[in-house]
Write an enzyme that holds these catalytic residues in place. Structure first.
Site, PDB file in Angstrom:
ATOM      1  N   ASP A  97       0.879  -1.165   0.000  1.00  0.00           N
ATOM      2  CA  ASP A  97       0.000   0.000   0.000  1.00  0.00           C
ATOM      3  C   ASP A  97       0.922   1.222   0.000  1.00  0.00           C
ATOM      4  O   ASP A  97       2.129   1.112   0.236  1.00  0.00           O
ATOM      5  CB  ASP A  97      -0.945  -0.017   1.204  1.00  0.00           C
TER       6      ASP A  97
HETATM    7  C1  BGC Z   1      -5.003   3.258  -0.005  1.00  0.00           C
HETATM    8  C2  BGC Z   1      -5.102   2.234  -1.105  1.00  0.00           C
HETATM    9  C3  BGC Z   1      -5.006   2.914  -2.445  1.00  0.00           C
HETATM   10  C4  BGC Z   1      -3.709   3.679  -2.512  1.00  0.00           C
HETATM   11  C5  BGC Z   1      -3.477   4.359  -3.844  1.00  0.00           C
HETATM   12  C6  BGC Z   1      -3.840   4.202  -0.178  1.00  0.00           C
HETATM   13  O1  BGC Z   1      -3.991   5.286   0.667  1.00  0.00           O
HETATM   14  O2  BGC Z   1      -4.944   2.610   1.246  1.00  0.00           O
HETATM   15  O3  BGC Z   1      -6.315   1.528  -0.994  1.00  0.00           O
HETATM   16  O4  BGC Z   1      -5.111   1.971  -3.477  1.00  0.00           O
HETATM   17  O5  BGC Z   1      -3.730   4.663  -1.495  1.00  0.00           O
HETATM   18  O6  BGC Z   1      -4.367   5.369  -4.084  1.00  0.00           O
END
Ligand code: BGC
Length: 744
Positions: free
Chosen positions: A277
């Site tokens: 993530d």
């Molecule tokens: C989130 C993810 C997301 C990523 C990219 C993160 O803050 O937890 O779910 O895919 O950002 O946008």
């Protein structure tokens, strides 16, 4: 040299690095990946394992903020290595529709995406085909706009109602989460773009998510939190998995080779890439070794650390190459690599229809006293529409699960489009109020804009206004709403009804019921709120969720009977927050208040899942007094009878069930067959959802024989070799209608 410039220089270097002297024109193909890896320099390999998505080191989260020249507003890309024919591929969120910018610099064109209903709504349909259809539409928009890998679906569990991202997740149950997520994956990937299941694993709330240590027994981890991922992987073969922010039992998930190599790949046979993530984990070297192939968004210090460790032998070359190979295997599958043309013109009109019917199919009818709904022609002369959200319906959540849709249909617009006359003085008062109050809110930027929007108070109306409306209109509709978003959990005060909401319900119910006119409450929420008191005021209650851009049309489809509600809850609506066993531990404790907050402002913290298997209906079915609307519950405008229920163990791993469902009412409708297992081999002390299916649309008196295959590994802790297992046929988790015992 400031950090930004250093990063730019590092990137430049990557493109001009000293290449092996035997440089020759070789270009990535599906069948020459090993050869390409042999040609790659260490720097190129490390570059490939670190994505892009930020301008400078530690500038702060840039989620959904990347201008790739290709797809503005995507979440990131991989690094291109032009000399080896390796293109950059584009990654974009998310679970309720594609998250990209609707406009691009230098272009007059727009790039709107369709806002579909949130995952909790999709799951409430219990219709895997529907999830697949929505997935296909999302995949198609990704494909046409130039996205290669979609960062969806998200399938963490609804463990506790205040968890900030529950709206992005499907259920408190892993089996339905796994099947729904798997179906979304299949739909997305049928368009030739990839899907990423996330957040692996146990990222069940937001508070200090970047450093949260989730402590739990392996048996509970496997039976609840891993199970949905396992089912989705088994049934849909996603191209990617996103490891989560948190730790599990002291180890970051992105640094855990037990989770990534042993469980995910070894036991389940997952063959795609694992990415972090955004900014997750602490040690990039451990991430690489653990089999976390791609670090997102990829930062200069991580590149340096990995390069150093690989050069010094701390990362064995075989492991580095293993990860590089997986990223290349992903790249060769993508539309960008295949140089497929992008129309930039997905069929948004058709997708709006998909969004509309999915939204209606996900709406759960919670109350319907005296068949208040569908609205009879008697009451449809004029409707009085109360509640700010009736005029400003919330389509979805904020954060990476947000979508830049072209419009949201309000309930006012939806009802008007179907010819309903609405009480106009109320409408104008509400619209002015909402506009003025919203204009007073401070502008939100950056990370703040990804959090739930601040909520303006419900408009307070005078008794006279409400009494006048009651005289004029045939029925009252009150919409109550809550925002949802990323980065923060909901506050406890968002669970109960506010004083203004209670006052509104009381006033409207008093005035309308005095004239024998019905009151309908529509819940425009992303998660569980207090519902125990609603039936004191409302004759009908419809849980509309955050239903996407076609909101008002879809609610109208249910209110006027155009669609017969067939959705069932996939999460328990309990009496109070304290009723949930998870309440005692939520949100956890800070373990080191003196520590330096990470890039997301989070501190080291931990939570013990002492509620063990007592999550959702597994607990509430043993304590029905604590729930208001149980898991699996939902009303219909018709009724169904289930007969000829049969269960057969084909072998200890496979059970087949059959039941005949007949529509015994006077309206066409669909029924959800729910099967629960009970017995020693069911983890915990309660029941477990073992299988489900939804009938086709059945006309009055029409029947369908539904067959369901139950895979014991999906709901039992061990395969029973002796003893017995009960399979319950149920209307919902607290209403078993028939049981069969299988002997082993
Ligand atoms: C989130 C993810 C997301 C990523 C990219 C993160 O803050 O937890 O779910 O895919 O950002 O946008």
């Amino acid at each position: 040299m400031n950090k930004k410039i250093r990063w730019k220089v590092a990137s430049l270097l990557l493109s001009t690095l000293s290449f092996p002297s035997c440089l020759q024109a070789i270009s990535l193909q599906e069948d020459n990946i090993d050869q390409i890896i042999r040609e790659m320099t260490l720097e190129e390999k490390v570059a490939l394992l670190n994505g892009t998505g930020m301008e400078g080191e530690n500038d702060g989260p840039t989620v959904g903020n990347v201008n790739t020249n290709d797809v503005d507003g995507s979440a990131g890309t991989t690094h291109a290595i032009p000399r080896l024919g390796i293109p950059a591929i584009v990654l974009a969120d998310g679970p309720a529709g594609l998250r990209i910018s609707p406009t691009r610099a230098g272009s007059e064109d727009t790039f709107y995406a369709t806002a579909f209903p949130i995952a909790s709504s999709i799951a409430s349909s219990w219709d895997t085909k529907l999830a697949e259809t929505v997935g296909q539409a999302i995949g198609n928009e990704g494909r046409e706009y130039g996205v290669d890998l979609i960062l969806a679906p998200a399938l963490n569990l609804h463990k506790y109602p205040l968890a900030g991202r529950n709206f992005e997740y499907y259920s408190e149950d892993p089996l339905i989460s796994g099947y729904m997520a798997g179906s979304l994956v299949k739909g997305i990937q049928s368009e030739g773009v990839g899907s990423t299941i996330k957040h692996f694993v146990a990222n069940n709330h937001e508070w200090n998510r970047g450093k949260m240590d989730v402590q739990l027994d392996e048996s509970v981890l496997r039976a609840l939190y891993l199970k949905g991922f396992e089912i989705a992987v088994m049934h849909s073969d996603p191209w990617a998995v996103m490891s989560s922010y948190n730790k599990v039992n002291g180890e970051y998930t992105s640094e855990s080779s037990w989770l990534l190599e042993e469980v995910l790949r070894g036991e389940w046979g997952f063959s795609g890439i694992v990415m972090t993530d955004w900014y997750a984990g602490a040690n990039p070297v451990s991430q690489v070794i653990a089999g976390n192939d791609l670090l997102m968004p990829g930062q200069g210090w991580q590149i340096q650390a990995i390069t150093g460790a690989a050069a010094g032998g701390a990362i064995p070359q075989a492991l580095l190459d293993r990860n590089v190979k997986r990223v290349l295997q992903l790249i060769v599958k993508t539309p960008t690599f295949k140089q497929l043309t992008r129309s930039q013109k997905p069929d948004l009109k058709q997708h709006a229809q998909v969004a509309r019917s999915a939204a209606a199919d996900g709406m759960v009818l919670l109350e319907n006293a005296n068949n208040t709904l569908p609205l009879s022609s008697k009451v449809t002369s004029k409707l009085a529409l109360f509640g700010n959200a009736s005029y400003d319906f919330i389509s979805g959540g904020n954060g990476s699960g947000d979508v830049s849709e072209a419009y949201t249909v309000s309930l006012e617009e939806g009802l008007s489009a179907k010819g309903y006359t609405l009480e106009s003085s109320l409408a104008s008062e509400y619209k002015t109020y909402v506009k003025e109050e919203k204009a007073k809110l401070p502008e939100r930027h950056g990370i703040e804009a990804m959090m739930p929007e601040p909520k303006i108070a419900e408009l307070v109306l005078s008794d006279k206004q409400i009494n006048d409306a009651a005289k004029q209109a045939g029925a009252a509709i009150i919409t109550l709403s809550r925002y949802s978003g990323e980065f923060v959990d909901r506050r406890a005060k968002e669970f109960p009804l506010t004083d203004n909401e209670k006052a509104l319900l009381k006033q409207v119910a008093g005035a309308f019921h005095a004239l024998d006119k019905p009151v309908v409450v529509v819940l425009n929420v992303g998660g569980v709120i207090e519902t125990a008191s609603l039936n004191q005021y409302a004759d009908a209650v419809l849980l509309a969720w955050l239903p996407g851009q076609e909101a008002g049309h879809a609610v109208t489809d249910i209110l006027n009977g155009n669609v017969n509600p067939s959705a069932k809850l996939t999460t328990t609506f309990a009496r109070s927050l304290d009723s949930y066993p998870g309440a005692k531990q939520f949100p956890g404790v800070i373990s080191d208040p003196e520590a330096k907050p990470d890039i997301m402002g989070t501190l080291p913290a931990s939570i013990h899942y002492t509620d063990a298997m007592n999550v959702g209906y597994r607990f509430f079915s043993q304590h029905p007094e604590a729930s208001v609307y149980p898991f699996g519950y939902g009303l219909s405008y018709t009724s169904f009878a289930a007969t000829d229920f049969m269960v057969r163990a084909v072998d200890s791993g496979l059970i087949t069930a059959k039941v005949k469902i007949t529509n015994t009412g006077d309206k066409a409708g669909r029924h959800v067959v729910q099967l629960y297992a009970a017995g020693d081999s069911v983890p915990g002390t309660g029941i477990a959802l073992a299988g489900f299916a939804k009938t086709a649309m059945l006309k009055p008196a029409q029947s369908e024989v539904v067959e369901i295959r139950l895979l014991a590994s999906e709901f039992l802790s061990h395969l029973p070799s002796t003893g017995s297992l009960q399979i319950h046929l149920a209307d919902h988790s607290e209403k078993i209608t028939e049981s069969k015992t299988i002997k082993f």
